[in-house]
Design a protein around this motif. Structure first.
Motif, PDB file in Angstrom:
ATOM      1  N   LEU A 150     -44.599 -40.215  54.295  1.00  0.00           N
ATOM      2  CA  LEU A 150     -45.410 -40.597  53.131  1.00  0.00           C
ATOM      3  C   LEU A 150     -45.702 -39.398  52.227  1.00  0.00           C
ATOM      4  CD1 LEU A 150     -47.916 -43.110  54.776  1.00  0.00           C
ATOM      5  CD2 LEU A 150     -45.798 -43.579  53.546  1.00  0.00           C
ATOM      6  N   GLU A 151     -45.128 -38.265  52.593  1.00  0.00           N
ATOM      7  CA  GLU A 151     -45.300 -37.025  51.829  1.00  0.00           C
ATOM      8  C   GLU A 151     -46.769 -36.656  51.654  1.00  0.00           C
ATOM      9  OE1 GLU A 151     -42.880 -37.055  48.324  1.00  0.00           O
ATOM     10  OE2 GLU A 151     -41.105 -37.704  49.433  1.00  0.00           O
ATOM     11  N   VAL A 152     -47.552 -36.883  52.699  1.00  0.00           N
ATOM     12  CA  VAL A 152     -48.941 -36.427  52.690  1.00  0.00           C
ATOM     13  C   VAL A 152     -48.908 -34.932  53.008  1.00  0.00           C
ATOM     14  CG1 VAL A 152     -51.186 -36.619  53.837  1.00  0.00           C
ATOM     15  CG2 VAL A 152     -49.797 -38.671  53.464  1.00  0.00           C
ATOM     16  N   PRO A 153     -49.520 -34.096  52.157  1.00  0.00           N
ATOM     17  CA  PRO A 153     -49.442 -32.648  52.399  1.00  0.00           C
ATOM     18  C   PRO A 153     -50.052 -32.270  53.750  1.00  0.00           C
ATOM     19  CG  PRO A 153     -50.408 -33.115  50.237  1.00  0.00           C
ATOM     20  CD  PRO A 153     -50.300 -34.418  50.951  1.00  0.00           C
ATOM     21  N   LEU A 154     -49.337 -31.468  54.514  1.00  0.00           N
ATOM     22  CA  LEU A 154     -49.783 -31.127  55.873  1.00  0.00           C
ATOM     23  C   LEU A 154     -50.969 -30.168  55.861  1.00  0.00           C
ATOM     24  CD1 LEU A 154     -46.301 -30.684  57.621  1.00  0.00           C
ATOM     25  CD2 LEU A 154     -47.700 -32.760  57.402  1.00  0.00           C
ATOM     26  N   GLU A 155     -51.279 -29.632  54.668  1.00  0.00           N
ATOM     27  CA  GLU A 155     -52.425 -28.709  54.598  1.00  0.00           C
ATOM     28  C   GLU A 155     -53.619 -29.385  53.911  1.00  0.00           C
ATOM     29  OE1 GLU A 155     -49.731 -28.625  51.445  1.00  0.00           O
ATOM     30  OE2 GLU A 155     -49.323 -28.018  53.513  1.00  0.00           O
ATOM     31  N   ASP A 156     -53.598 -30.732  53.852  1.00  0.00           N
ATOM     32  CA  ASP A 156     -54.706 -31.458  53.215  1.00  0.00           C
ATOM     33  C   ASP A 156     -55.448 -32.294  54.273  1.00  0.00           C
ATOM     34  OD1 ASP A 156     -56.363 -33.173  51.829  1.00  0.00           O
ATOM     35  OD2 ASP A 156     -54.897 -33.612  50.251  1.00  0.00           O
ATOM     36  N   PRO A 157     -56.509 -31.684  54.890  1.00  0.00           N
ATOM     37  CA  PRO A 157     -57.183 -32.374  55.994  1.00  0.00           C
ATOM     38  C   PRO A 157     -57.767 -33.719  55.596  1.00  0.00           C
ATOM     39  CG  PRO A 157     -58.131 -30.170  55.639  1.00  0.00           C
ATOM     40  CD  PRO A 157     -57.092 -30.379  54.587  1.00  0.00           C
ATOM     41  N   ALA A 158     -58.308 -33.835  54.353  1.00  0.00           N
ATOM     42  CA  ALA A 158     -58.945 -35.097  53.948  1.00  0.00           C
ATOM     43  C   ALA A 158     -57.894 -36.211  53.867  1.00  0.00           C
ATOM     44  CB  ALA A 158     -59.659 -34.934  52.609  1.00  0.00           C
ATOM     45  N   ALA A 159     -56.760 -35.889  53.285  1.00  0.00           N
ATOM     46  CA  ALA A 159     -55.706 -36.904  53.157  1.00  0.00           C
ATOM     47  C   ALA A 159     -55.162 -37.288  54.538  1.00  0.00           C
ATOM     48  CB  ALA A 159     -54.576 -36.369  52.277  1.00  0.00           C
ATOM     49  N   LEU A 160     -55.056 -36.310  55.432  1.00  0.00           N
ATOM     50  CA  LEU A 160     -54.549 -36.596  56.780  1.00  0.00           C
ATOM     51  C   LEU A 160     -55.552 -37.451  57.555  1.00  0.00           C
ATOM     52  CD1 LEU A 160     -53.040 -33.102  57.655  1.00  0.00           C
ATOM     53  CD2 LEU A 160     -51.739 -35.215  57.307  1.00  0.00           C
ATOM     54  N   GLU A 161     -56.835 -37.144  57.351  1.00  0.00           N
ATOM     55  CA  GLU A 161     -57.863 -37.920  58.051  1.00  0.00           C
ATOM     56  C   GLU A 161     -57.816 -39.376  57.591  1.00  0.00           C
ATOM     57  OE1 GLU A 161     -61.803 -36.319  57.695  1.00  0.00           O
ATOM     58  OE2 GLU A 161     -62.677 -37.939  58.901  1.00  0.00           O
ATOM     59  N   GLN A 162     -57.671 -39.563  56.292  1.00  0.00           N
ATOM     60  CA  GLN A 162     -57.559 -40.916  55.742  1.00  0.00           C
ATOM     61  C   GLN A 162     -56.342 -41.630  56.349  1.00  0.00           C
ATOM     62  OE1 GLN A 162     -59.596 -42.677  53.860  1.00  0.00           O
ATOM     63  NE2 GLN A 162     -58.119 -44.366  54.077  1.00  0.00           N
ATOM     64  N   LEU A 163     -55.261 -40.885  56.424  1.00  0.00           N
ATOM     65  CA  LEU A 163     -54.032 -41.447  56.988  1.00  0.00           C
ATOM     66  C   LEU A 163     -54.247 -41.857  58.453  1.00  0.00           C
ATOM     67  CD1 LEU A 163     -50.993 -41.908  56.269  1.00  0.00           C
ATOM     68  CD2 LEU A 163     -50.542 -39.707  57.358  1.00  0.00           C
ATOM     69  N   ALA A 164     -54.990 -41.040  59.187  1.00  0.00           N
ATOM     70  CA  ALA A 164     -55.220 -41.328  60.615  1.00  0.00           C
ATOM     71  C   ALA A 164     -55.988 -42.631  60.800  1.00  0.00           C
ATOM     72  CB  ALA A 164     -55.967 -40.169  61.274  1.00  0.00           C
ATOM     73  N   THR A 165     -56.927 -42.913  59.886  1.00  0.00           N
ATOM     74  CA  THR A 165     -57.712 -44.147  60.033  1.00  0.00           C
ATOM     75  C   THR A 165     -56.826 -45.376  59.785  1.00  0.00           C
ATOM     76  OG1 THR A 165     -58.369 -44.167  57.712  1.00  0.00           O
ATOM     77  CG2 THR A 165     -59.867 -43.042  59.234  1.00  0.00           C
ATOM     78  N   ASP A 166     -55.699 -45.125  59.162  1.00  0.00           N
ATOM     79  CA  ASP A 166     -54.800 -46.196  58.761  1.00  0.00           C
ATOM     80  C   ASP A 166     -53.540 -46.249  59.623  1.00  0.00           C
ATOM     81  OD1 ASP A 166     -55.033 -48.028  56.826  1.00  0.00           O
ATOM     82  OD2 ASP A 166     -53.588 -47.069  55.458  1.00  0.00           O
ATOM     83  N   TYR A 184     -48.980 -36.805  68.611  1.00  0.00           N
ATOM     84  CA  TYR A 184     -49.104 -35.903  67.457  1.00  0.00           C
ATOM     85  C   TYR A 184     -47.802 -35.900  66.653  1.00  0.00           C
ATOM     86  CZ  TYR A 184     -53.449 -34.265  69.502  1.00  0.00           C
ATOM     87  OH  TYR A 184     -54.726 -34.219  70.006  1.00  0.00           O
ATOM     88  N   ARG A 185     -46.700 -35.997  67.363  1.00  0.00           N
ATOM     89  CA  ARG A 185     -45.395 -36.024  66.690  1.00  0.00           C
ATOM     90  C   ARG A 185     -45.249 -37.284  65.841  1.00  0.00           C
ATOM     91  NH1 ARG A 185     -41.270 -32.651  68.712  1.00  0.00           N
ATOM     92  NH2 ARG A 185     -42.063 -31.161  70.235  1.00  0.00           N
ATOM     93  N   ALA A 186     -45.658 -38.435  66.389  1.00  0.00           N
ATOM     94  CA  ALA A 186     -45.534 -39.692  65.643  1.00  0.00           C
ATOM     95  C   ALA A 186     -46.405 -39.647  64.386  1.00  0.00           C
ATOM     96  CB  ALA A 186     -45.937 -40.866  66.535  1.00  0.00           C
ATOM     97  N   PHE A 187     -47.604 -39.103  64.535  1.00  0.00           N
ATOM     98  CA  PHE A 187     -48.489 -38.998  63.369  1.00  0.00           C
ATOM     99  C   PHE A 187     -47.876 -38.066  62.320  1.00  0.00           C
ATOM    100  CE2 PHE A 187     -51.995 -37.000  61.037  1.00  0.00           C
ATOM    101  CZ  PHE A 187     -52.494 -38.133  60.412  1.00  0.00           C
ATOM    102  N   ALA A 188     -47.313 -36.954  62.781  1.00  0.00           N
ATOM    103  CA  ALA A 188     -46.669 -36.009  61.853  1.00  0.00           C
ATOM    104  C   ALA A 188     -45.510 -36.673  61.118  1.00  0.00           C
ATOM    105  CB  ALA A 188     -46.184 -34.779  62.623  1.00  0.00           C
ATOM    106  N   LEU A 189     -44.760 -37.500  61.847  1.00  0.00           N
ATOM    107  CA  LEU A 189     -43.633 -38.203  61.229  1.00  0.00           C
ATOM    108  C   LEU A 189     -44.132 -39.094  60.084  1.00  0.00           C
ATOM    109  CD1 LEU A 189     -40.605 -39.093  61.255  1.00  0.00           C
ATOM    110  CD2 LEU A 189     -41.282 -40.887  62.870  1.00  0.00           C
ATOM    111  N   LYS A 190     -45.252 -39.770  60.331  1.00  0.00           N
ATOM    112  CA  LYS A 190     -45.781 -40.639  59.279  1.00  0.00           C
ATOM    113  C   LYS A 190     -46.205 -39.816  58.057  1.00  0.00           C
ATOM    114  CE  LYS A 190     -48.949 -44.371  58.280  1.00  0.00           C
ATOM    115  NZ  LYS A 190     -49.705 -45.491  58.840  1.00  0.00           N
ATOM    116  N   ALA A 191     -46.885 -38.691  58.315  1.00  0.00           N
ATOM    117  CA  ALA A 191     -47.322 -37.837  57.201  1.00  0.00           C
ATOM    118  C   ALA A 191     -46.108 -37.346  56.400  1.00  0.00           C
ATOM    119  CB  ALA A 191     -48.134 -36.660  57.741  1.00  0.00           C
TER     120      ALA A 191
END
Ligand code: DC
Length: 250
Positions: A60-76, A50-57
């Protein structure tokens, strides 16, 4: 990602699963490390994923309160967890980020991204692959309840927030400060820890709670050595029971 790919360095000597859950600062990592060494198991710290994923977000300045953007990021995103003697090595898209995931910014972000079900689903799948053949001590928040509900041994480790906060404070003092970033005062560490507790315990998906069949270990009035001994005794008890029942342990 396959289990062999990520845990190839050392073959565990046994095939059972020990699940250790509990809030931050309860002593999970120390206990998990000890049990892994003592019983010949691989130690997997799921929080590092979870920490590594958070680091990536954050990068890349993906907003931490944007579930759709985070989900997209997770697939990548490709996260690999490799058990090591002392701590796990974490590879984020092939880059070793082990040394970059323990600071306060990532700690806070990890707690935020871990509330979202699609992020959790991706992590849980990888964790189940890693532990599929047993022989692991896996520590986190939902191991005994969600990741391995059939784990042979489940330990839920807790301690009063003030005690956990002071342990965290001591850890930060040893590792996590620099001149630019001095150690925060203890009350600030305890306040941050309570905020994370609150999120971990109250999220809708896989909240932090003991599995009904978990051994509850409160380390508030124990030294870490005493807590380690109590955890070891829990595994020993299960081993003795399995032996008596004629179960093959691998
Ligand atoms: O154990 P840790 O402090 O490294 O975990 C970092 C964050 O990740 C924590 O705030 C909650 C989350 N986490 C989780 O939701 N489920 C897990 N199995 C492990 C960690």
């Amino acid at each position: 990602m396959s289990a062999e790919e990520t845990s190839g360095q050392k073959k565990p000597e046994r095939n059972f699963v020990v699940a250790i859950d509990g809030p931050a600062g309860a002593g999970k990592s120390t206990i998990a490390r000890h049990l892994a060494r003592h019983f010949g198991l691989l130690n997997l710290e799921t929080g590092a994923m979870y920490r590594a994923f958070a680091l990536k977000a954050l990068r890349l300045e993906v907003p931490l309160e944007d579930p759709a953007a985070l989900e997209q990021l997770a697939t990548d995103t490709d996260i690999k967890l490799e058990p090591g003697e002392e701590e796990n090595r974490v590879l984020l898209d092939g880059e070793d980020v082990t040394g970059q995931i323990r600071n306060q910014t990532v700690t806070d972000a990890a707690s935020r991204v871990s509330v979202y079900p699609p992020i959790r689903a991706a992590m849980v799948k990888r964790q189940q692959e890693l532990g599929a053949n047993g022989g692991v001590v896996m520590e986190g928040r939902d191991i005994g309840t969600v990741v391995f509900p059939n784990a042979e041994v489940k330990i839920f480790l807790d301690a009063a927030p003030e005690v956990r906060g002071m342990r965290r404070y001591d850890q930060i003092g040893q590792h996590g400060h620099s001149e630019a970033k001095p150690v925060p005062p203890p009350d600030e560490v305890i306040r941050d820890l309570r905020a994370r507790d609150e999120r971990d315990r109250n999220r809708a998906d896989s909240p932090l709670k003991p599995a009904p069949d978990a051994f509850l270990l409160d380390s508030t009035h124990l030294t870490l050595e005493e807590a380690v001994k109590a955890a070891e005794a829990t595994v020993d008890k299960w081993l003795a029971k399995s032996k008596a029942a004629g179960t093959r342990l691998g």
